[in-house]
Design a protein around this motif. Structure first.
Motif, mmCIF file in Angstrom:
data_model
loop_
_atom_site.group_PDB
_atom_site.id
_atom_site.type_symbol
_atom_site.label_atom_id
_atom_site.label_comp_id
_atom_site.label_asym_id
_atom_site.label_seq_id
_atom_site.Cartn_x
_atom_site.Cartn_y
_atom_site.Cartn_z
ATOM 1 N N LEU A 56 8.516 20.349 -6.874
ATOM 2 C CA LEU A 56 8.995 20.191 -5.327
ATOM 3 C C LEU A 56 8.984 18.730 -5.097
ATOM 4 C CD1 LEU A 56 6.881 22.530 -3.140
ATOM 5 C CD2 LEU A 56 9.386 22.180 -2.835
ATOM 6 N N LEU A 57 7.985 17.755 -5.638
ATOM 7 C CA LEU A 57 8.147 16.316 -5.611
ATOM 8 C C LEU A 57 9.366 15.740 -6.245
ATOM 9 C CD1 LEU A 57 4.737 14.474 -6.598
ATOM 10 C CD2 LEU A 57 6.107 14.483 -4.291
ATOM 11 N N GLY A 60 12.283 13.872 -4.393
ATOM 12 C CA GLY A 60 12.619 12.585 -4.950
ATOM 13 C C GLY A 60 14.268 12.137 -5.012
ATOM 14 N N ILE A 64 0.303 4.469 -2.458
ATOM 15 C CA ILE A 64 0.422 5.541 -2.305
ATOM 16 C C ILE A 64 1.428 6.670 -2.946
ATOM 17 C CG2 ILE A 64 0.477 7.395 -0.449
ATOM 18 C CD1 ILE A 64 -0.621 5.493 1.542
ATOM 19 N N LEU A 65 2.864 6.105 -2.966
ATOM 20 C CA LEU A 65 3.847 7.003 -3.512
ATOM 21 C C LEU A 65 3.338 7.154 -5.117
ATOM 22 C CD1 LEU A 65 6.367 8.277 -3.354
ATOM 23 C CD2 LEU A 65 7.553 6.395 -3.965
ATOM 24 N N TRP A 90 0.187 23.766 -9.449
ATOM 25 C CA TRP A 90 0.254 22.175 -9.557
ATOM 26 C C TRP A 90 1.496 21.774 -10.232
ATOM 27 C CZ3 TRP A 90 -2.125 18.896 -6.445
ATOM 28 C CH2 TRP A 90 -3.287 19.333 -6.031
ATOM 29 N N VAL A 134 0.447 9.470 -5.698
ATOM 30 C CA VAL A 134 0.851 10.754 -5.371
ATOM 31 C C VAL A 134 1.579 11.413 -6.646
ATOM 32 C CG1 VAL A 134 2.313 12.274 -4.246
ATOM 33 C CG2 VAL A 134 1.343 10.844 -2.655
ATOM 34 N N TYR A 135 2.387 10.607 -7.264
ATOM 35 C CA TYR A 135 2.996 11.018 -8.569
ATOM 36 C C TYR A 135 2.058 11.206 -9.547
ATOM 37 C CZ TYR A 135 7.701 11.459 -7.031
ATOM 38 O OH TYR A 135 9.078 11.703 -6.469
ATOM 39 N N PHE A 140 1.025 -1.216 -0.045
ATOM 40 C CA PHE A 140 0.048 0.118 -0.038
ATOM 41 C C PHE A 140 0.823 1.240 0.069
ATOM 42 C CE2 PHE A 140 -3.058 2.917 2.206
ATOM 43 C CZ PHE A 140 -3.912 2.829 1.313
ATOM 44 N N PHE A 141 2.111 1.218 0.586
ATOM 45 C CA PHE A 141 2.765 2.495 0.674
ATOM 46 C C PHE A 141 3.378 2.710 -0.828
ATOM 47 C CE2 PHE A 141 2.958 1.270 4.980
ATOM 48 C CZ PHE A 141 3.278 2.449 5.654
ATOM 49 N N VAL A 142 3.759 1.605 -1.385
ATOM 50 C CA VAL A 142 4.078 1.853 -2.959
ATOM 51 C C VAL A 142 3.107 2.646 -3.752
ATOM 52 C CG1 VAL A 142 5.091 0.701 -5.020
ATOM 53 C CG2 VAL A 142 5.551 -0.261 -2.746
ATOM 54 N N PHE A 152 -1.501 11.524 -9.237
ATOM 55 C CA PHE A 152 -2.216 12.625 -9.317
ATOM 56 C C PHE A 152 -1.872 13.854 -9.324
ATOM 57 C CE2 PHE A 152 -4.960 9.378 -6.836
ATOM 58 C CZ PHE A 152 -5.815 9.195 -7.667
ATOM 59 N N SER A 154 -0.619 14.506 -13.085
ATOM 60 C CA SER A 154 -1.856 14.597 -14.174
ATOM 61 C C SER A 154 -2.221 15.870 -14.221
ATOM 62 C CB SER A 154 -2.724 13.667 -13.718
ATOM 63 O OG SER A 154 -3.664 13.989 -12.534
ATOM 64 N N GLN A 155 -2.066 16.701 -13.026
ATOM 65 C CA GLN A 155 -2.138 18.181 -13.044
ATOM 66 C C GLN A 155 -1.225 19.115 -13.496
ATOM 67 O OE1 GLN A 155 -5.518 19.253 -11.531
ATOM 68 N NE2 GLN A 155 -5.793 17.253 -12.408
ATOM 69 N N CYS A 206 4.273 22.111 -7.431
ATOM 70 C CA CYS A 206 3.923 21.024 -6.596
ATOM 71 C C CYS A 206 4.985 19.937 -6.910
ATOM 72 C CB CYS A 206 2.526 20.341 -6.700
ATOM 73 S SG CYS A 206 1.591 20.557 -5.056
#
Lengths: 329, 308
Positions: A308-309, A313, A44-45, A302, A48-49, A40-42, A51, A54-55, A305
């Protein structure tokens, strides 16, 4: 459990009455549940990338209409012309974050290495426990309290100092200097705790060998212990950089939030601007409430954002690559 | 003759320069030691000052009646309620996912691709700036993928953002707690014929409780102080119909930490000062209590469980 051939549930149940088929079924079920939760952690990560990604590209692909304009990469990443309506050149946000990281590190790295040396090597053993506890307590103080104290103490102090040297009331105290002071003390415990662990992990024999050869304590520390602890210390520094990059509210209280670059870009002679500036995170915090979905501002935020991601990373990748190194095998 | 004196002078000179070098090294040693002491002193002074300043500023504004009042400017009852309500809302999924994943990483996983992928994901997740998680929460939970409203600014959205933000920390502390359980416990249980599941639930988890409690308290401290992830998810206002509509998760819920930011963003100058320093004091006390109790409760529980 993959490489061990599991006996069939029925066989085990026959040979071992304590392990019924039902219990073994529960065993399999729980095993898969725990595996799914770890995966599930993978998920979520990746989520995040996906969503945020895509914006983020819509800044460069949006179909121009009443509320939206399309920007080129140059307009966004290289230009510093920003008015929030037609021009969205965001280089100065990147520069703000970058300069904050540099100025913070100039103070935080030597301070925290000195503190780590003190905690690991020099302090009397009776002080060691309480001091370590104090530094960890420091780590737990939330950024909003650092921000508030920055606003109430650091900003007025810097305003008075700058105005004293400028000989007039030119400065309000907000800006890069105040942010540097606040963020330095915020990331100090991060770098310190990781460095202390790295220094303590250097084998004791090396210290004894160095001292036996007649080196002083400081020579031992700088020539034997610190080189051995270098990967750990660098990991701490990288994580400190990541924290300085992502710090939001504490910086927001003291940076001022003006659309200005600290050095060059938006400034004329003398090119250094000590008044209110912005960094990437405060841009998101201050401007997102004005961004209504179909608009260029919304898209560019976005994109910011996503930048920053990507930066955080990259920093994690670097810290992983460094932390696996060993100096003394 | 002259060669011999030359040699002697060279030796003497070398000896003298060695002695000088040793003296220089000794002086450097004292200077460095002194400066390291100074730096340590400064840092401890700053930490002390932060705590002293918050207390001395907040204390004059702290009135016991504020704890039960829901007055918009100084009342802290709704703020405290939201803080703890969202803490519990976020802790439940965080514990289920975090502890289960930790059980996988400690009890089942071997060194391999899967483990390193999960570890990389965890480290990357824990380094994502909290404002980014906040905006993601806005995108997913407050709005319906950016179009229209899903739950609006709500406690639920805030709690889910807090969950995503703190999951990596929960995993890390839970892993530490499980790894601290001695290997012999597992071996003894398995040798008695217990299944893996029985071993985990009847032996390992009970033995890991002190570590887990410590971890939960530390993560709670982080959750309570979080601001950036909540401004665009939980919202900066109180519940519309009054905080007595307590358990409604779709109501906006500003916490103590958000309140400090809201007062900063909405009032310039000294208008928000009283509420700010009062909230900061209460928040600091809560976090100090959580962090200190993490240390002492953890140690106390492990003494109790090990029967000493």
């Amino acid at each position: 459990m993959s490489d061990i051939q599991q006996p069939l549930a029925s066989q085990v149940a026959k040979s071992n009455p304590g392990r019924s088929a039902g219990k073994i079924f529960i065993d399999y079920l729980s095993h898969s549940f725990f595996t799914v939760m770890a995966l599930f952690f993978v998920v979520i990560l990746i989520g995040v990338y996906i969503f945020i990604g895509s914006q983020s590209y819509q800044t460069f692909t949006a179909i121009p209409d009443v509320s939206t304009i399309r920007l080129s990469f140059f307009d966004f990443f290289v230009s510093s012309k920003y008015d929030g309506a037609q021009n969205f050149g965001s280089l100065f946000f990147l520069e703000g974050s970058f300069s904050l990281i540099v100025t913070t590190m100039v103070f935080a790295v030597p301070f925290s290495i000195f503190l780590a040396i003190f905690l690991a090597e020099i302090s009397p053993s009776r002080l060691r426990g309480p001091l370590r506890g104090a530094v960890e307590l420091f780590l737990g103080i939330p950024s909003i309290i650092f921000g508030l104290i920055g606003l109430l103490v650091v900003v007025p102090a810097i305003r008075d100092i700058l105005n004293f040297f400028a000989g007039g009331k030119f400065f309000n105290g907000f800006g890069l200097i105040a942010a540097t002071v606040v963020v330095t003390f915020m990331i100090l415990p991060t770098i310190t705790t990781i460095s202390v662990d790295a220094i303590q992990a250097v084998p004791r024999d090396l210290r004894e060998g160095s001292l036996a050869l007649g080196a002083t304590r400081w020579q031992t520390i700088t020539r034997t212990v610190l080189p051995g602890a270098l990967p750990g210390i660098l990991t701490g520094v990288i994580l400190g950089i990541a924290r300085a990059l992502g710090e939001t509210v504490a910086v927001a209280f003291v940076i001022g939030g003006a659309f200005h670059a600290p050095i060059g870009l938006t400034n004329f002679y003398p090119y250094i601007y000590l008044g209110p500036t912005s960094v990437m995170t405060t841009d998101l915090l201050f401007n997102f409430k004005e961004a209504v979905p179909p608009s260029t501002l919304y898209n560019t935020l976005w994109t910011m954002c996503f930048v920053l991601l990507v930066f955080s990373g990259i920093l994690v990748g670097i810290s992983r690559a460094i932390s696996s190194r060993r100096i003394y095998a | 003759m002259s060669a011999i004196t030359n040699e002697m002078t060279v030796a003497a000179r070398r000896q003298r320069s060695n002695a000088r070098r040793r003296n220089v090294a000794r002086i450097w040693d004292s200077v460095a030691t002194l400066s390291v002491w100074t730096v340590a002193g400064i840092v401890i002074l700053v930490l002390g000052y932060i705590i002293y300043y918050t207390i001395s500023q907040g204390l004059p504004y702290l009135h016991l009646s504020d704890f039960v009042s829901s007055d918009p400017s100084t009342g802290m009852a709704p703020l405290l309620f939201n803080t703890f309500y969202m803490l519990i809302l976020s802790l439940v999924p965080m514990l289920i996912i975090g502890v289960s994943a930790a059980i996988y990483m400690v009890e089942y996983a071997r060194q391999g691709a899967l483990v390193s992928i999960v570890r990389y994901a965890t480290e990357t997740l824990s380094s994502i700036p909290s404002i980014v998680i906040g905006l993601l929460g806005f995108f997913l939970f407050v709005t319906d993928f950016g179009q229209g409203q899903r739950w609006g600014f709500s406690r639920l959205a805030g709690a889910l953002a807090l969950t995503i933000l703190n999951l990596p920390w929960m995993l890390r502390t839970a892993e530490d707690a499980l790894r601290a359980v001695p290997r012999e416990f597992r071996e003894a249980s398995l040798a008695m014929g217990a299944t893996r599941f029985q071993t985990i639930f009847r032996v390992i988890l009970p033995a890991a409780i002190p570590g887990l409690v410590t971890g939960i308290l530390i993560v709670s401290g982080r959750v309570i102080g979080e601001t950036a992830a909540l401004i665009y998810t939980a919202g900066t206002s109180g519940p519309i119909t009054g905080w007595q509509t307590a358990a409604v998760v779709q109501q906006p819920g500003n916490t103590l930490a958000i309140q400090i930011y809201t007062l900063f963003a909405e009032f310039s100058g000294s208008n928000g000062h009283a509420g700010q320093v009062e909230s900061a004091l209460v928040l600091l006390i809560l976090i100090l209590v959580l962090n200190l109790s993490a240390r002492f409760i953890g140690a106390g529980l492990s003494r109790y469980f090990s029967g000493r």
